[in-house]
Structure formats: structure tokens, C-alpha cells
Write an enzyme that holds these catalytic residues in place. Sequence first.
Site, PDB file in Angstrom:
ATOM      1  N   TRP A  14       0.700  -1.207  -0.009  1.00 52.71           N
ATOM      2  CA  TRP A  14      -0.071  -0.161   0.039  1.00 52.71           C
ATOM      3  C   TRP A  14       0.909   1.290   0.092  1.00 52.71           C
ATOM      4  O   TRP A  14       0.542   2.371  -0.807  1.00 52.71           O
ATOM      5  CB  TRP A  14      -1.061  -0.016   1.080  1.00 52.71           C
ATOM      6  CG  TRP A  14      -1.976  -1.060   1.020  1.00 52.71           C
ATOM      7  CD1 TRP A  14      -2.148  -2.236   1.814  1.00 52.71           C
ATOM      8  CD2 TRP A  14      -2.976  -1.078  -0.119  1.00 52.71           C
ATOM      9  NE1 TRP A  14      -2.961  -2.990   1.040  1.00 52.71           N
ATOM     10  CE2 TRP A  14      -3.723  -2.583   0.165  1.00 52.71           C
ATOM     11  CE3 TRP A  14      -3.447  -0.375  -1.243  1.00 52.71           C
ATOM     12  CZ2 TRP A  14      -4.455  -2.716  -0.926  1.00 52.71           C
ATOM     13  CZ3 TRP A  14      -4.302  -0.979  -2.041  1.00 52.71           C
ATOM     14  CH2 TRP A  14      -4.860  -2.119  -1.868  1.00 52.71           C
ATOM     15  N   ASP A  54      -1.256   6.778   6.381  1.00 54.19           N
ATOM     16  CA  ASP A  54      -2.263   5.758   5.829  1.00 54.19           C
ATOM     17  C   ASP A  54      -2.752   4.951   6.985  1.00 54.19           C
ATOM     18  O   ASP A  54      -1.879   4.003   7.365  1.00 54.19           O
ATOM     19  CB  ASP A  54      -1.940   5.111   4.600  1.00 54.19           C
ATOM     20  CG  ASP A  54      -3.292   4.067   4.100  1.00 54.19           C
ATOM     21  OD1 ASP A  54      -4.041   4.053   4.829  1.00 54.19           O
ATOM     22  OD2 ASP A  54      -2.893   3.286   3.119  1.00 54.19           O
ATOM     23  N   LYS A  70     -12.470  -1.279   7.087  1.00 59.82           N
ATOM     24  CA  LYS A  70     -11.677  -2.354   7.837  1.00 59.82           C
ATOM     25  C   LYS A  70     -12.322  -2.336   9.403  1.00 59.82           C
ATOM     26  O   LYS A  70     -12.785  -3.222   9.828  1.00 59.82           O
ATOM     27  CB  LYS A  70     -10.301  -2.109   8.042  1.00 59.82           C
ATOM     28  CG  LYS A  70      -9.752  -2.108   6.543  1.00 59.82           C
ATOM     29  CD  LYS A  70      -9.555  -3.615   5.891  1.00 59.82           C
ATOM     30  CE  LYS A  70      -8.901  -3.529   4.741  1.00 59.82           C
ATOM     31  NZ  LYS A  70      -9.118  -2.632   3.509  1.00 59.82           N
TER      32      LYS A  70
HETATM   33  N1  PMP Z   1      -4.246   1.514   2.150  1.00 64.34           N
HETATM   34  C1  PMP Z   1      -4.561   0.297   2.999  1.00 64.34           C
HETATM   35  C2  PMP Z   1      -3.736   0.277   4.190  1.00 64.34           C
HETATM   36  C3  PMP Z   1      -5.492  -0.578   2.615  1.00 64.34           C
HETATM   37  O1  PMP Z   1      -5.432  -1.891   3.216  1.00 64.34           O
HETATM   38  C4  PMP Z   1      -6.363  -0.364   1.554  1.00 64.34           C
HETATM   39  C5  PMP Z   1      -7.166  -1.471   1.123  1.00 64.34           C
HETATM   40  N2  PMP Z   1      -7.009  -2.618   1.420  1.00 64.34           N
HETATM   41  C6  PMP Z   1      -6.127   0.849   0.788  1.00 64.34           C
HETATM   42  C7  PMP Z   1      -5.221   1.504   1.069  1.00 64.34           C
HETATM   43  C8  PMP Z   1      -6.864   0.996  -0.528  1.00 64.34           C
HETATM   44  O2  PMP Z   1      -7.962   1.232  -0.141  1.00 64.34           O
HETATM   45  P1  PMP Z   1      -9.399   1.177  -1.222  1.00 64.34           P
HETATM   46  O3  PMP Z   1      -9.612   0.029  -1.531  1.00 64.34           O
HETATM   47  O4  PMP Z   1     -10.404   1.921  -0.146  1.00 64.34           O
HETATM   48  O5  PMP Z   1      -9.069   2.274  -2.220  1.00 64.34           O
END
Ligand code: PMP
Length: 367
Positions: A105, A174, A198
Amino acid sequence: SSFLLVFLRDIILCDVLQVLFQAQKELLNYSGSGISVLEMSHRSSDFNKIINKTENLLRELLNIPDNYKVMFLQGGGSGQFSGVPLNLIGLKEDRCADYIVTGTWSAKAAKEAEKYGKVNVVHPKLDSYTKIPDPSSWTLNPSASYVYYCCNETVHGVEYNFTPETNGVVLVSDMSSNFLSRPVDVSKFGLIFAGAQKNVGCAGVTVVIVREDLLGHALKECPIVLDYKVQAEMNSLYNTPPCFSIYIMGLVLEWIKNNGGSAAMETLNKQKSAMIYDIISASNGFYACPVETACRSRMNVPFRVGKKEGDDALEKEFLEGASKRGMISLKGHRSVGGIRASLYNAVTVEDTAALAGYMREFLKEHQ
Ligand code: PMP
């Protein structure tokens, strides 16, 4: 007797199922309004109360200082991979940002930021995402606009148990997959964002918490729906927000509050993750978690079954057995394989004990 039933239900449902019952109860007629939140105008006074309630709960639960704005935006966590550089990389003339890349990520976020400025990954590239490089080895750029990291790498199960020191440079995190799983000192951050899906609700809404003095530096090409200054000034109502997701988040935050807040969540999450890591450690290598002990995630526990690199047939059997016992979504992310136990706030100690019990049983049968 209906009062008694409701009362009993509230005692029995101390888990997050309460939230779903509440949403079900209010689905057709929200608070006597005669309509559903799904039908409501985002400009109505009822929705205004909902979004304000959600924000106030969040402020209370995270002790958010008054000089921070809270926004409820669309576009997911990935939307913020663009939103962050579009709004903050112009804070300093050089348009440089430091990224700490410890998993999928943060790697995606860094790649997106490269579209808008210079990205400096502060440590040598890792060959596997199983650790956080020691902060003494980071080369932080003092004239960076911000330092970015992902507090919990969901796919790889790598979580920070410390807040990076940036020597005054704006810190951005994040927290999508560990938001409200533990207390956090918001005042150390310039910006925190988290997709709701989450720990705090359902898909559709992303929380952005930003220090006020960082607003107003968006690049001119920043899409207006991602412009923090515009959205903050308009209470996230520049355009239609994800109303129902914000409503659900409000219910989840209420549930967190009634269950002791972020400190209580932390206690439970420590307990839950220890139950799984302890079995892995005591399994003589039958279960293997590749992540260094100091940064093992309390939210996502990745592990292999059979041997260090995983035994495909055994892992398949493990997943099938789990599914028969009602435990789903245990398959590791397709990019890493193996198993991943996600222990978000909604997962109870009892749920975790069921998984732990199954892991012990499976070990005994196959060792
Ligand atoms: N950051 C983290 C730590 C994630 O776990 C995720 C998705 N699992 C994201 C960003 C991306 O999020 P989204 O699918 O809402 O774009």
C-alpha cells in the site's frame, strides 16, 4: 415484552452485530422521519445531524485537537494516494516528498505521488516486505513537503508500533487498516486518512483528518472533490457524500465508544493477535509468519502452513476446514499467498479463540 426483548438483545449483542440490527431497525424509517437514510437528501437537517454526530464521535474517540479538520470523502484509500500529494506536495517549492515503503500500500501511494512531484524513498528498497527498516538508516530530506508511511500494511501484516520522528516535517499516515484499533496522538500528524471498511464501517467513505494550516496548497490540477480546503470548508458537502456509509460509521463509532473506546480496542486487539502469534511460535515451524517480531501486525496475521514457504495442498485443506467451521476470508492476498487472519475490531475474542482452536487441531492432525 418487546421492551424486554430489546433489552435482552442489547445485553446479548455486545458484539458489533448490534450495529447491523440498529441499521436494520432504522432502514425504512430513520428516527421517525418516515424515510430511510438511503433516500435522504444530503442537505436535509436529519443528515446534517448524522454527519455532525459522526464527526463529533470521531473527535471524541481520537481526541482530535480543534485545529484539525475532519472530512468524509469518496475515492477510497487509493483516492488519498492521489489526494495527499495533490494537496500537500506543494507545501514547499521543491515539491519533494519522503516515503517509507514497507508494503504494497505504501508502494502504491509512492508510485501515485511520483505523478505530482519528486518522491524520495528514504531507505534502500526492501526485497521482501517483512520488516520496517531501522529509523537510524532513513535518509529523510529536511526540505521534503511531508513524510508518508502506511501504519499497517494490510497485505503483508507489517505494523508500526512507533510514530516516525520527522524533525518537524509534516507527517502523513495511511491508517486504513488499523484506524481506531488503538489510541493515536493526532497532534503528531499533519494528516491521517483511513478507508472506513476495515475497522469503522462499510465501504464508500474515507476519513481524512488534516491540520488546518496545511490547507490551501493544492496543486491547480487537483480535482475539486479531492481539494481538502474546499471539502473542509463545506463540511464534506461540496458534492453529495456517501450518506449511508457515513451513517453506518456513526453507528460503529457509537459501538466503539460504548465498548471503551480506542484503548479498550487496543487491549482486545493485543489479546486477539497474541492468541494467533503464540500458536505460530509454538508450532515448531508448522505455521510460519515471515514478519519480524517487532512489527507484526495486530490486525492482519499472515502465515504459511506446513513449512516456511507454505505447502499448497495443506493450505488448501486448511482453508477448506476453516470454511466448514464458518471461518471465511482467511486466504492470503493473491500477491503473497498463504493464509491471512484479519482481526479487525469487529472480530471478537471468541471468534479468535475459534480460529486458534482450529489451528491447534490442524497442527495436531498434520504434524
Ligand atoms: N491502504 C491500505 C492500508 C489498505 O489496506 C487499502 C485497501 N485494503 C487501501 C489503502 C486502499 O483502499 P481502497 O480499496 O479503499 O482504495
